[in-house]
Motif scaffolding. Structure first.
Motif, PDB file in Angstrom:
ATOM      1  N   GLU A 118      37.484  59.066  46.719  1.00 52.73           N
ATOM      2  CA  GLU A 118      36.194  58.969  47.388  1.00 52.73           C
ATOM      3  C   GLU A 118      35.014  58.897  46.423  1.00 52.73           C
ATOM      4  N   SER A 119      35.286  58.969  45.118  1.00 51.40           N
ATOM      5  CA  SER A 119      34.204  58.775  44.151  1.00 51.40           C
ATOM      6  C   SER A 119      33.805  57.304  44.063  1.00 51.40           C
ATOM      7  N   TYR A 120      34.645  56.419  44.606  1.00 53.38           N
ATOM      8  CA  TYR A 120      34.339  54.982  44.618  1.00 53.38           C
ATOM      9  C   TYR A 120      33.617  54.644  45.915  1.00 53.38           C
ATOM     10  N   GLY A 121      32.423  54.100  45.779  1.00 53.04           N
ATOM     11  CA  GLY A 121      31.612  53.811  46.950  1.00 53.04           C
ATOM     12  C   GLY A 121      31.515  52.353  47.322  1.00 53.04           C
ATOM     13  N   VAL A 122      31.851  51.457  46.382  1.00 53.63           N
ATOM     14  CA  VAL A 122      31.689  50.016  46.621  1.00 53.63           C
ATOM     15  C   VAL A 122      32.857  49.262  45.995  1.00 53.63           C
ATOM     16  N   VAL A 123      33.380  48.289  46.734  1.00 49.45           N
ATOM     17  CA  VAL A 123      34.323  47.305  46.194  1.00 49.45           C
ATOM     18  C   VAL A 123      33.629  45.951  46.243  1.00 49.45           C
ATOM     19  N   TYR A 124      33.584  45.254  45.107  1.00 47.80           N
ATOM     20  CA  TYR A 124      32.996  43.917  45.063  1.00 47.80           C
ATOM     21  C   TYR A 124      34.004  42.946  44.474  1.00 47.80           C
ATOM     22  N   SER A 125      33.728  41.648  44.559  1.00 46.83           N
ATOM     23  CA  SER A 125      34.744  40.671  44.178  1.00 46.83           C
ATOM     24  C   SER A 125      34.108  39.386  43.665  1.00 46.83           C
ATOM     25  N   ASP A 126      34.958  38.401  43.441  1.00 50.65           N
ATOM     26  CA  ASP A 126      34.509  37.065  43.065  1.00 50.65           C
ATOM     27  C   ASP A 126      34.104  36.305  44.326  1.00 50.65           C
ATOM     28  N   ALA A 127      33.328  35.238  44.142  1.00 46.56           N
ATOM     29  CA  ALA A 127      32.889  34.416  45.263  1.00 46.56           C
ATOM     30  C   ALA A 127      32.864  32.953  44.863  1.00 46.56           C
ATOM     31  N   GLU A 128      32.996  32.101  45.864  1.00 46.93           N
ATOM     32  CA  GLU A 128      32.818  30.660  45.687  1.00 46.93           C
ATOM     33  C   GLU A 128      31.423  30.294  46.169  1.00 46.93           C
ATOM     34  N   TYR A 129      30.707  29.481  45.392  1.00 46.51           N
ATOM     35  CA  TYR A 129      29.404  28.985  45.809  1.00 46.51           C
ATOM     36  C   TYR A 129      29.577  27.625  46.480  1.00 46.51           C
ATOM     37  N   VAL A 130      28.927  27.471  47.641  1.00 42.91           N
ATOM     38  CA  VAL A 130      29.007  26.211  48.390  1.00 42.91           C
ATOM     39  C   VAL A 130      27.608  25.759  48.773  1.00 42.91           C
ATOM     40  N   ASP A 131      27.488  24.461  49.078  1.00 43.10           N
ATOM     41  CA  ASP A 131      26.185  23.923  49.474  1.00 43.10           C
ATOM     42  C   ASP A 131      26.033  23.940  50.996  1.00 43.10           C
ATOM     43  N   ASP A 132      25.005  23.271  51.490  1.00 45.42           N
ATOM     44  CA  ASP A 132      24.725  23.255  52.929  1.00 45.42           C
ATOM     45  C   ASP A 132      25.909  22.760  53.753  1.00 45.42           C
ATOM     46  N   ASN A 133      26.698  21.875  53.168  1.00 41.16           N
ATOM     47  CA  ASN A 133      27.820  21.276  53.881  1.00 41.16           C
ATOM     48  C   ASN A 133      29.149  21.935  53.526  1.00 41.16           C
ATOM     49  N   THR A 134      29.075  23.129  52.954  1.00 38.92           N
ATOM     50  CA  THR A 134      30.253  23.899  52.526  1.00 38.92           C
ATOM     51  C   THR A 134      31.043  23.173  51.452  1.00 38.92           C
ATOM     52  N   LYS A 135      30.365  22.336  50.695  1.00 38.03           N
ATOM     53  CA  LYS A 135      31.003  21.658  49.567  1.00 38.03           C
ATOM     54  C   LYS A 135      30.985  22.579  48.353  1.00 38.03           C
ATOM     55  N   HIS A 136      32.100  22.620  47.652  1.00 37.26           N
ATOM     56  CA  HIS A 136      32.258  23.505  46.499  1.00 37.26           C
ATOM     57  C   HIS A 136      31.243  23.182  45.406  1.00 37.26           C
ATOM     58  N   ILE A 137      30.592  24.225  44.895  1.00 42.24           N
ATOM     59  CA  ILE A 137      29.681  24.103  43.761  1.00 42.24           C
ATOM     60  C   ILE A 137      30.284  24.751  42.522  1.00 42.24           C
ATOM     61  N   GLY A 138      30.858  25.926  42.695  1.00 41.06           N
ATOM     62  CA  GLY A 138      31.434  26.653  41.569  1.00 41.06           C
ATOM     63  C   GLY A 138      31.852  28.040  42.005  1.00 41.06           C
ATOM     64  N   PHE A 139      32.174  28.882  41.023  1.00 39.63           N
ATOM     65  CA  PHE A 139      32.565  30.259  41.306  1.00 39.63           C
ATOM     66  C   PHE A 139      31.625  31.215  40.589  1.00 39.63           C
TER      67      PHE A 139
END
Length: 323
Positions: A118-139
Motif C-alpha cells: 500500500e506504499s504504492y499509490g500510482v501505476v503508470y505506463s507507456d502510451a501510443e500517441y495518435v492524431d485526430d484520426n487515430t493514426k499512429h504518431i509515436g510512443f
C-alpha cells in the motif's frame, strides 16, 4: 482473472468537454475492457457541441454508465473532483474522452497493484500517441530492438525525479483511492492537475512503472499541451503555484537540486513567451530557494522592463541544456 466479487472496484472517471469527434471511440474503449468490476462515470463539463447527444444512446443501452453534468463549465480539476466524489472504486482512472484505453489496460494495472504493497499509490505506463484520426504518431517511451523500455521511467520514490523532469504520460495513470482521499482530490484553484498531483502524491507514495502500452493519447490542436505558452494562458501561473508548494516539501539536497533545475527551465520559458508576471514569481522563488546566478539576474532585469526576446526561443531551445 479471479471472480468479479473478489476483484477491487475500479472507477473510470470519463471527462468530456466538446469531444464529439472522439467520444464514441473513447466510450467503446472503456466498455471493451477485459476487467469486469468497473464503475464508469461520465462527467460532461457543459459541452457546447454534440457530445451529449452522442452519449445518450450509450446511457440508454448501458445502465452501468453514470452521467453527471457540471451545469456550467468548470474546467478539468473541478469536473474531475465531481466524478471522483461520486465514485466508490478502490482505484481511479482519470480518462479524457478524446483518448482511448486499450482493452486490457485496467486488468494489467490492477494486476500490478495487487502485487504491490500500500506504499504504492500510482501505476503508470507507456502510451501510443495518435492524431485526430487515430493514426499512429509515436510512443511515449523509447525502446531498444528487443522491445525493452530504455527511456527514463523509474519506480519507487520518485519525488525528486518529478521535480526535475517530465517522464509520465498523464492519461496512463491508475491511482489508489486513498491517495486522492489524502490529498482532497485535485487542487481546484489550478488550470491543470498533473504536476500538482505528482508533486503532492509522490511525497508520501511510491509510483510503479508498467512497461506495457495501455493507452492511446490524442494529440490535436485543442490538446492542453498545445496551449501551454500561449498569451494569457493560465497554465503557467498554475505551474508557479505548484513550484511554490514543491519548495515547501523539499527535504534533501538532491531534491533541492531537482527543483532548482525545474525553476530555471520554467523561468526561461515563461520569460521567452512573454509571461512576465509569472517569470518574476519563478525568479523570486529561485532567489529564495537557491539564489540567482548571473544568467538569471540578467533575465530578471530584462523581464522587469518587458524586453521581448521571444524570437530567440527556438535558438534557445537548442542551447538550453548548456545553461
Amino acid at each position: 482473472m479471479a471472480d468479479t466479487v473478489a476483484l477491487p472496484l475500479v472507477s473510470v472517471i470519463c471527462l468530456c468537454y466538446n469531444h464529439e469527434r472522439f467520444i464514441a471511440e473513447a466510450l467503446d474503449s472503456v466498455l471493451a475492457q477485459t476487467y469486469p468490476n468497473l464503475e464508469i462515470i461520465i462527467v460532461d463539463d457543459c459541452s457546447t457541441d454534440h457530445s451529449v447527444e452522442i452519449m445518450e444512446p450509450y446511457l440508454r443501452e448501458y445502465p452501468q454508465l453514470t452521467f453527471i453534468s457540471t451545469g456550467t463549465n468548470l474546467g478539468n480539476t473541478r469536473a474531475f473532483n465531481m466524478g471522483w466524489r461520486a465514485s466508490k472504486g478502490a482505484f481511479i482512472i482519470d480518462f479524457a474522452t478524446d483518448d482511448v484505453l486499450l482493452p486490457d489496460r485496467v486488468e494489467k494495472q490492477v494486476q500490478a497493484f495487487l502485487k504491490l504493497d500500500e506504499s504504492y499509490g500510482v501505476v503508470y505506463s507507456d502510451a501510443e500517441y495518435v492524431d485526430d484520426n487515430t493514426k499512429h504518431i509515436g510512443f511515449h517511451c523509447v525502446r531498444n530492438k528487443q522491445g525493452e523500455v530504455i527511456s527514463f521511467a523509474p519506480s519507487g520514490d520518485i519525488f525528486k525525479h518529478l521535480l526535475g523532469r517530465y517522464f509520465i504520460c498523464p492519461p496512463t495513470m491508475m491511482m489508489r483511492r486513498t491517495v486522492l482521499d489524502e490529498l482532497g482530490g485535485y487542487d481546484e484553484t489550478l488550470a491543470y492537475e498533473d504536476f500538482d498531483f505528482w508533486v503532492r502524491s509522490s511525497r508520501n507514495y511510491k509510483y510503479f512503472f508498467l512497461g506495457d502500452v495501455t493507452t492511446r493519447r490524442r494529440v490535436h490542436a485543442r490538446s492542453l499541451s498545445q496551449q501551454w505558452y500561449k498569451p494569457g494562458s493560465l497554465l503557467v501561473a498554475s505551474t508557479v503555484t505548484v513550484c511554490e508548494k514543491a519548495a515547501r516539501l523539499v527535504r534533501t539536497p538532491e531534491e533541492k537540486q531537482a527543483l532548482t533545475k525545474r525553476l530555471r527551465y520554467e523561468a526561461r520559458h515563461s520569460y521567452l513567451t512573454g509571461h512576465y508576471q509569472q517569470t518574476e514569481r519563478f525568479l523570486e522563488l529561485m532567489r529564495k530557494h537557491a539564489g540567482l546566478g548571473p544568467v538569471y539576474q540578467t533575465i530578471r532585469l530584462l523581464n522587469k522592463y518587458k524586453i521581448n526576446l521571444g524570437f530567440l526561443r527556438r535558438v534557445y531551445q537548442s542551447l538550453r541544456n548548456r545553461l
